[in-house]
Scaffold this motif. Structure first.
Motif, mmCIF file in Angstrom:
data_model
loop_
_atom_site.group_PDB
_atom_site.id
_atom_site.type_symbol
_atom_site.label_atom_id
_atom_site.label_comp_id
_atom_site.label_asym_id
_atom_site.label_seq_id
_atom_site.Cartn_x
_atom_site.Cartn_y
_atom_site.Cartn_z
ATOM 1 N N GLY A 32 101.610 -9.339 67.460
ATOM 2 C CA GLY A 32 100.918 -8.399 66.592
ATOM 3 C C GLY A 32 101.559 -8.354 65.222
ATOM 4 O O GLY A 32 102.210 -9.310 64.781
ATOM 5 N N PRO A 33 101.412 -7.232 64.518
ATOM 6 C CA PRO A 33 102.071 -7.097 63.213
ATOM 7 C C PRO A 33 103.570 -6.877 63.400
ATOM 8 O O PRO A 33 104.052 -6.623 64.509
ATOM 9 C CB PRO A 33 101.402 -5.857 62.614
ATOM 10 N N LEU A 34 104.294 -6.982 62.322
ATOM 11 C CA LEU A 34 105.726 -6.672 62.302
ATOM 12 C C LEU A 34 105.968 -5.565 61.289
ATOM 13 O O LEU A 34 105.689 -5.755 60.104
ATOM 14 C CB LEU A 34 106.550 -7.918 61.932
ATOM 15 N N PRO A 35 106.497 -4.434 61.754
ATOM 16 C CA PRO A 35 106.752 -4.079 63.150
ATOM 17 C C PRO A 35 105.439 -3.897 63.930
ATOM 18 O O PRO A 35 104.409 -3.563 63.352
ATOM 19 C CB PRO A 35 107.508 -2.762 63.042
ATOM 20 N N ASN A 36 105.552 -4.077 65.243
ATOM 21 C CA ASN A 36 104.394 -3.912 66.111
ATOM 22 C C ASN A 36 104.426 -2.510 66.715
ATOM 23 O O ASN A 36 105.360 -2.171 67.444
ATOM 24 C CB ASN A 36 104.424 -4.957 67.225
ATOM 25 N N PRO A 37 103.422 -1.667 66.433
ATOM 26 C CA PRO A 37 103.450 -0.289 66.947
ATOM 27 C C PRO A 37 103.424 -0.207 68.470
ATOM 28 O O PRO A 37 103.766 0.835 69.035
ATOM 29 C CB PRO A 37 102.191 0.340 66.336
ATOM 30 N N LEU A 38 103.046 -1.289 69.167
ATOM 31 C CA LEU A 38 103.018 -1.280 70.627
ATOM 32 C C LEU A 38 104.361 -1.647 71.246
ATOM 33 O O LEU A 38 104.541 -1.512 72.457
ATOM 34 C CB LEU A 38 101.941 -2.245 71.143
ATOM 35 N N ALA A 39 105.301 -2.109 70.441
ATOM 36 C CA ALA A 39 106.603 -2.504 70.976
ATOM 37 C C ALA A 39 107.368 -1.272 71.449
ATOM 38 O O ALA A 39 107.262 -0.189 70.869
ATOM 39 C CB ALA A 39 107.409 -3.244 69.910
ATOM 40 N N SER A 40 108.159 -1.440 72.507
ATOM 41 C CA SER A 40 108.932 -0.309 73.013
ATOM 42 C C SER A 40 109.986 0.137 72.013
ATOM 43 O O SER A 40 110.493 1.260 72.091
ATOM 44 C CB SER A 40 109.593 -0.664 74.352
ATOM 45 N N SER A 41 110.326 -0.724 71.059
ATOM 46 C CA SER A 41 111.296 -0.362 70.022
ATOM 47 C C SER A 41 110.744 0.637 69.018
ATOM 48 O O SER A 41 111.524 1.293 68.304
ATOM 49 C CB SER A 41 111.726 -1.620 69.248
ATOM 50 N N VAL A 218 105.993 8.179 79.261
ATOM 51 C CA VAL A 218 105.429 9.137 78.318
ATOM 52 C C VAL A 218 106.537 10.048 77.809
ATOM 53 O O VAL A 218 107.346 10.550 78.595
ATOM 54 C CB VAL A 218 104.318 9.986 78.965
ATOM 55 N N VAL A 219 106.606 10.229 76.497
ATOM 56 C CA VAL A 219 107.536 11.190 75.910
ATOM 57 C C VAL A 219 106.727 12.236 75.151
ATOM 58 O O VAL A 219 105.577 12.000 74.765
ATOM 59 C CB VAL A 219 108.553 10.515 74.963
ATOM 60 N N VAL A 220 107.333 13.401 74.968
ATOM 61 C CA VAL A 220 106.653 14.529 74.325
ATOM 62 C C VAL A 220 107.387 14.889 73.046
ATOM 63 O O VAL A 220 108.612 15.054 73.048
ATOM 64 C CB VAL A 220 106.631 15.769 75.244
ATOM 65 N N TYR A 221 106.637 15.007 71.961
ATOM 66 C CA TYR A 221 107.164 15.541 70.713
ATOM 67 C C TYR A 221 106.671 16.974 70.541
ATOM 68 O O TYR A 221 105.502 17.274 70.807
ATOM 69 C CB TYR A 221 106.696 14.696 69.530
ATOM 70 N N LYS A 305 103.479 10.360 73.414
ATOM 71 C CA LYS A 305 103.552 8.946 73.071
ATOM 72 C C LYS A 305 103.807 8.139 74.340
ATOM 73 O O LYS A 305 104.666 8.494 75.146
ATOM 74 C CB LYS A 305 104.671 8.684 72.060
ATOM 75 N N VAL A 306 103.044 7.070 74.499
ATOM 76 C CA VAL A 306 103.229 6.171 75.629
ATOM 77 C C VAL A 306 103.883 4.890 75.142
ATOM 78 O O VAL A 306 103.468 4.305 74.138
ATOM 79 C CB VAL A 306 101.870 5.833 76.280
ATOM 80 N N CYS A 307 104.934 4.468 75.826
ATOM 81 C CA CYS A 307 105.504 3.161 75.546
ATOM 82 C C CYS A 307 105.749 2.469 76.883
ATOM 83 O O CYS A 307 105.679 3.093 77.944
ATOM 84 C CB CYS A 307 106.786 3.247 74.729
ATOM 85 N N PHE A 308 106.010 1.179 76.817
ATOM 86 C CA PHE A 308 106.247 0.403 78.028
ATOM 87 C C PHE A 308 107.647 -0.173 78.020
ATOM 88 O O PHE A 308 108.053 -0.844 77.077
ATOM 89 C CB PHE A 308 105.219 -0.720 78.168
ATOM 90 N N TYR A 309 108.375 0.141 79.086
ATOM 91 C CA TYR A 309 109.663 -0.494 79.328
ATOM 92 C C TYR A 309 109.436 -1.698 80.247
ATOM 93 O O TYR A 309 108.409 -1.800 80.919
ATOM 94 C CB TYR A 309 110.626 0.462 80.047
ATOM 95 N N SER A 310 110.404 -2.563 80.285
ATOM 96 C CA SER A 310 110.483 -3.563 81.350
ATOM 97 C C SER A 310 111.707 -3.177 82.170
ATOM 98 O O SER A 310 112.787 -2.962 81.623
ATOM 99 C CB SER A 310 110.601 -4.971 80.779
ATOM 100 N N VAL A 311 111.540 -3.072 83.489
ATOM 101 C CA VAL A 311 112.551 -2.453 84.343
ATOM 102 C C VAL A 311 112.974 -3.398 85.456
ATOM 103 O O VAL A 311 112.131 -3.963 86.162
ATOM 104 C CB VAL A 311 112.014 -1.138 84.955
ATOM 105 N N THR A 312 114.274 -3.570 85.618
ATOM 106 C CA THR A 312 114.806 -4.329 86.741
ATOM 107 C C THR A 312 115.163 -3.365 87.872
ATOM 108 O O THR A 312 115.330 -2.166 87.655
ATOM 109 C CB THR A 312 116.068 -5.116 86.337
#
Length: 373
Positions: A32-41, A218-221, A305-312
């Protein structure tokens, strides 16, 4: 040397930074774009802290992380970190805070235990009901995550040996021969290929798919009542574990939002799906906030806000050599950002200097000086 990096979140960008500092050629690809708003960062902030339960390797690594961030601040010309100190709380028989304190004491980073009488005097906006033990350490703070990612993109864009490809999804990689093929069919070759694509990485490296699952979080502001804003802006980060809920609180430093999240992983979801969220998803977390935080009934949800982690499975990082010319990089499981600068810097050094790949993987997994679990 020419490096191809796939993924423009903090890990991919930090690795590009580490390699470019040594004068190597870098081509970075972001879907996507840089920065990518969908990135977990990409969130207002992330935390950096010494308390790490029984994981002494990661607790030790925090000092290395701070050194790497200081090097990055020097390169960026700005410090995107705000110290807050760290308050670890536990109750209901949970013992993460106590284990963290014991681990830190064993490596020379002791925490101070606060009594239940002292705690409300030090932090009057907390309610001690349901709490059993509290530990404090002066270190720790808030990393201004999306500002860091944006600054890194700008910094790398100005480097003569770095090329950033935006809107360029990668269809496949050949880590044995150092090649990446875009969705459009273009092939790029390099001396090394680093896959640092976050929750999307398993689609390119099947071995990761057997060890990593995406996790919708999901996090809450919140908007705070006027009489609490100034106090919370100077408040600590809080890590509170009382069994079912793993609450963390990020204070509203430098005008950013007040954020609360649940560190328990959903281990479900698709990072390409819609990211709408409802307060009902956070019912247990909001209920815990109402008993822990004084005046919480006057807090108002600003946004979810929803973000995606990758989890081991064991929540340890995967940074491993894959094939003759490849690395899979997944410092993940919701606690990777704090190590972003050091992970990128050290992987760049291992690649450029030919350091032992197995030793690097063990270090990244937090097992240097720690025991496997």
């Amino acid at each position: 040397m020419k490096a191809i990096i796939i993924g423009g979140g903090i890990m991919g960008l930090a690795t590009a930074w580490g390699l470019s500092r040594q004068g190597h050629e870098v081509e970075l690809f972001e879907q996507g774009p840089l920065p990518n708003p969908l990135a977990s960062s990409m969130d207002e902030h992330r935390l950096i802290r010494h308390p790490y339960g029984t994981q002494a390797g990661y607790a030790r690594m925090i000092d290395e992380a701070y050194d790497a961030w200081d090097l990055l601040w020097a390169d960026l010309g700005q410090t995107l970190h705000e110290p807050t100190g760290t308050l670890a709380l536990s109750g209901n028989g949970a013992d993460w805070a106590e284990k963290s304190a014991a681990t830190l004491a064993s490596i020379g980073r002791p925490m101070s235990e606060l009594s239940m009488e002292e705690l409300p005097r030090r932090f009057p906006l907390l309610d001690t009901r349901g709490l059993e033990r509290a530990f404090w350490i002066d270190t720790g703070g808030v990393l201004l995550a999306q500002d860091i990612v944006s600054a890194l993109v700008s910094h790398l864009s100005a480097q003569p040996h770095v090329r950033l490809h935006t809107g360029t999804p990668i269809r496949s990689v050949d880590l044995e021969h150092g090649r990446a093929v875009t969705d459009a069919g273009a092939t790029y070759a390099g001396d090394i290929v680093v896959v640092a694509a976050g929750a999307w990485a398993p689609r390119l490296v099947p071995d990761l798919g057997r060890r990593i699952v995406p996790s919708r979080q999901v996090v809450v502001y919140f908007d705070l009542p006027e009489d609490q804003r100034a106090s919370w802006a100077k408040g600590p980060m809080i890590i509170e574990k009382t069994g079912d809920v793993g609450l963390y609180l990020v204070p509203p430093v430098r005008g950013r939002g007040m954020k609360v999240g649940d560190h328990e992983f959903s281990r479900t979801g698709d990072p390409t799906a819609a990211r709408d969220a409802q307060p009902s998803e956070m019912a247990a977390l909001l209920d815990r906030c109402s008993s822990l935080l004084k005046g919480f009934d006057r807090w108002r949800i600003r946004n979810l806000k929803v973000c995606f982690y990758s989890v081991t499975g064991d929540e340890r990082f995967i940074v491993e050599k894959q094939g003759a010319k490849g690395w899979a990089m997944s410092p993940c499981s919701g606690h990777g950002f704090k190590f972003g600068a050091v992970m990128g810097l050290e992987l760049a050094r291992t690649i450029a200097e030919g350091r032992d790949a197995a030793a690097h993987a063990r270090w990244a997994a937090g097992l240097a000086g720690d025991e496997p679990t």
